[in-house]
Scaffold this active site. Structure first.
Site, PDB file in Angstrom:
ATOM      1  N   ALA A 140      44.339  41.240  25.649  1.00  0.00           N
ATOM      2  CA  ALA A 140      45.303  41.624  24.605  1.00  0.00           C
ATOM      3  C   ALA A 140      45.561  43.127  24.567  1.00  0.00           C
ATOM      4  O   ALA A 140      46.193  43.619  23.638  1.00  0.00           O
ATOM      5  CB  ALA A 140      44.804  41.140  23.244  1.00  0.00           C
ATOM      6  N   SER A 141      45.074  43.849  25.570  1.00  0.00           N
ATOM      7  CA  SER A 141      45.272  45.300  25.561  1.00  0.00           C
ATOM      8  C   SER A 141      46.684  45.685  25.984  1.00  0.00           C
ATOM      9  O   SER A 141      47.162  46.757  25.633  1.00  0.00           O
ATOM     10  CB  SER A 141      44.257  45.968  26.491  1.00  0.00           C
ATOM     11  OG  SER A 141      44.207  45.303  27.741  1.00  0.00           O
ATOM     12  N   ARG A 142      47.329  44.809  26.774  1.00  0.00           N
ATOM     13  CA  ARG A 142      48.642  45.167  27.321  1.00  0.00           C
ATOM     14  C   ARG A 142      49.548  43.939  27.359  1.00  0.00           C
ATOM     15  O   ARG A 142      49.084  42.815  27.208  1.00  0.00           O
ATOM     16  CB  ARG A 142      48.486  45.698  28.762  1.00  0.00           C
ATOM     17  CG  ARG A 142      47.719  46.996  28.840  1.00  0.00           C
ATOM     18  CD  ARG A 142      47.618  47.513  30.257  1.00  0.00           C
ATOM     19  NE  ARG A 142      46.645  46.801  31.070  1.00  0.00           N
ATOM     20  CZ  ARG A 142      46.934  46.170  32.202  1.00  0.00           C
ATOM     21  NH1 ARG A 142      48.166  46.149  32.652  1.00  0.00           N
ATOM     22  NH2 ARG A 142      45.989  45.554  32.879  1.00  0.00           N
TER      23      ARG A 142
ATOM     24  N   VAL B 270      36.602  37.906  31.203  1.00  0.00           N
ATOM     25  CA  VAL B 270      36.579  36.475  30.881  1.00  0.00           C
ATOM     26  C   VAL B 270      36.479  35.582  32.118  1.00  0.00           C
ATOM     27  O   VAL B 270      36.348  34.367  31.988  1.00  0.00           O
ATOM     28  CB  VAL B 270      37.793  36.052  30.012  1.00  0.00           C
ATOM     29  CG1 VAL B 270      37.695  36.625  28.623  1.00  0.00           C
ATOM     30  CG2 VAL B 270      39.118  36.431  30.676  1.00  0.00           C
TER      31      VAL B 270
ATOM     32  N   ASN C 198      45.092  34.249  27.530  1.00  0.00           N
ATOM     33  CA  ASN C 198      46.213  34.986  28.113  1.00  0.00           C
ATOM     34  C   ASN C 198      45.841  35.807  29.345  1.00  0.00           C
ATOM     35  O   ASN C 198      46.682  36.052  30.203  1.00  0.00           O
ATOM     36  CB  ASN C 198      46.795  35.914  27.028  1.00  0.00           C
ATOM     37  CG  ASN C 198      47.709  36.966  27.621  1.00  0.00           C
ATOM     38  OD1 ASN C 198      48.873  36.707  27.921  1.00  0.00           O
ATOM     39  ND2 ASN C 198      47.191  38.178  27.814  1.00  0.00           N
TER      40      ASN C 198
ATOM     41  N   TYR D 200      48.064  32.018  42.658  1.00  0.00           N
ATOM     42  CA  TYR D 200      48.477  32.135  41.248  1.00  0.00           C
ATOM     43  C   TYR D 200      49.095  30.806  40.754  1.00  0.00           C
ATOM     44  O   TYR D 200      48.763  30.325  39.670  1.00  0.00           O
ATOM     45  CB  TYR D 200      49.488  33.272  41.159  1.00  0.00           C
ATOM     46  CG  TYR D 200      49.987  33.627  39.782  1.00  0.00           C
ATOM     47  CD1 TYR D 200      49.198  34.339  38.886  1.00  0.00           C
ATOM     48  CD2 TYR D 200      51.287  33.289  39.385  1.00  0.00           C
ATOM     49  CE1 TYR D 200      49.682  34.692  37.638  1.00  0.00           C
ATOM     50  CE2 TYR D 200      51.778  33.646  38.140  1.00  0.00           C
ATOM     51  CZ  TYR D 200      50.973  34.354  37.268  1.00  0.00           C
ATOM     52  OH  TYR D 200      51.456  34.703  36.022  1.00  0.00           O
TER      53      TYR D 200
ATOM     54  N   ALA E 222      48.574  27.841  41.934  1.00  0.00           N
ATOM     55  CA  ALA E 222      47.522  26.814  41.848  1.00  0.00           C
ATOM     56  C   ALA E 222      46.738  26.978  40.545  1.00  0.00           C
ATOM     57  O   ALA E 222      46.444  25.999  39.848  1.00  0.00           O
ATOM     58  CB  ALA E 222      46.582  26.916  43.046  1.00  0.00           C
ATOM     59  N   ALA E 223      46.428  28.216  40.186  1.00  0.00           N
ATOM     60  CA  ALA E 223      45.692  28.460  38.938  1.00  0.00           C
ATOM     61  C   ALA E 223      46.535  28.059  37.738  1.00  0.00           C
ATOM     62  O   ALA E 223      46.044  27.418  36.797  1.00  0.00           O
ATOM     63  CB  ALA E 223      45.309  29.943  38.838  1.00  0.00           C
ATOM     64  N   LYS E 224      47.812  28.440  37.764  1.00  0.00           N
ATOM     65  CA  LYS E 224      48.676  28.170  36.603  1.00  0.00           C
ATOM     66  C   LYS E 224      48.979  26.678  36.480  1.00  0.00           C
ATOM     67  O   LYS E 224      49.133  26.168  35.368  1.00  0.00           O
ATOM     68  CB  LYS E 224      49.960  28.996  36.703  1.00  0.00           C
ATOM     69  CG  LYS E 224      49.739  30.506  36.604  1.00  0.00           C
ATOM     70  CD  LYS E 224      49.039  30.899  35.313  1.00  0.00           C
ATOM     71  CE  LYS E 224      49.034  32.404  35.071  1.00  0.00           C
ATOM     72  NZ  LYS E 224      48.275  32.784  33.864  1.00  0.00           N
TER      73      LYS E 224
END
Ligand code: NAP
Length: 245
Positions: free
Chosen positions: A11-13, A62, A88, A153, A155-157
């Site tokens: 959540a920093s950016r 995370v 996120n 990416y 595959a992960a999503k």
């Protein structure tokens, strides 16, 4: 959403920052997770506090199980039981499949998919006991339709989508919803590095005729996190200006 406790990873950016600000604007206390960007996470918390809200920055990678669980514990300790989790945090390591290294595959899978498993597992028991919870994961249009140069990416999503639907089935009877957002091209640091010719090609594929803003995704996340969305679970909502309609 007054007084609800939310944990937003990464959540920093970018999108995570916008989600944290929007949830706080709607009355949530927010745990602002970051991995490296402490000053940016502190700035997000300062903005929330200046507007009368409550927020704490919490460092954690995370993609590492122990750190994800420690993050959830710290959020509970600082703000109370987590009622809203927005998964996120994400990274890209793009490259053509034929040349993709194991490390690029592993890093992207760990950060974008394993993290969702760890953070969800860390909070879902408490949510089910409390008979209330909202879990949202940020997938991508790449997970819906694929993208050359993003096999890792995408595959992960896409993995997130199966995860969300399974978790939604497990938790639905306890008042816990689990949904995914699939943003299209959103103007953040992640997409800022794309070459100009790729960007101009992309914009031609967006019926809305513009790039998305982090706030566009944040408003969709806030809706799914609200009490009003209690009968929506296991869904994937594209926030993409019509790209994948
Ligand atoms: P971004 O601007 O690059 O920000 C990424 C955020 O994730 C940063 O806050 C970063 O923290 C955090 N992060 C990365 N790895 C982490 C880890 N291991 N542990 C904790 N935090 C970590 O990215 P974005 O564009 O906002 O993307 C946010 C999410 O939306 C991602 O899941 C991305 O895949 C997804 N998405 C983005 C787009 C787009 O067009 N931008 C489209 C579809 C989906 P630090 O600042 O500390 O590094």
């Amino acid at each position: 959403m007054n007084g609800r406790t939310a944990l937003v990873t990464g959540a920093s950016r970018g999108i995570g920052r916008a989600v944290a600000l929007e949830l706080a604007r709607r009355g949530c206390r927010v745990a602002v997770n970051y991995r490296n960007s402490r000053p940016a996470a502190e700035e997000v918390c300062a903005v929330i506090r200046e507007n009368g809200g409550t927020a704490v920055p919490i460092e954690a990678d995370v993609s590492v199980r122990d750190q994800a669980f420690a993050l959830a514990e710290a959020a509970v300790r600082e703000l109370g039981p987590v009622e809203i989790l927005v998964n996120n945090a994400g990274v890209t390591k793009d490259g053509l499949l034929m040349r993709m290294k194991d490390s690029e595959w592993d890093d992207v899978l760990r950060t974008n998919l394993n993290s969702v498993f760890y953070c969800t597992q860390a909070v879902i028991r408490g949510m089910m006991k409390a008979r209330f919870g909202r879990i949202i994961a940020i997938s991508s249009v790449s997970g819906l339709v694929g993208n050359a140069g993003q096999a890792n990416y995408a595959a992960a999503k896409a993995g997130i989508l199966g995860f969300v639907k399974s978790a939604a089935r497990e938790a639905a009877s306890r008042g816990v919803t689990v949904n995914a957002l699939a943003p299209g091209y959103i103007d953040t640091d992640m997409t800022g590095a794309l070459p100009e010719e790729v960007k101009s090609g992309l914009i031609r594929s967006i019926p809305a005729g513009r790039y998305g803003l982090p706030h566009d995704v944040a408003c969709a996340a806030a809706f799914l996190a609200s009490d009003e969305a209690s009968y929506i679970t296991g869904q994937v909502l594209a926030v993409d200006g019509g790209m994948t309609m």
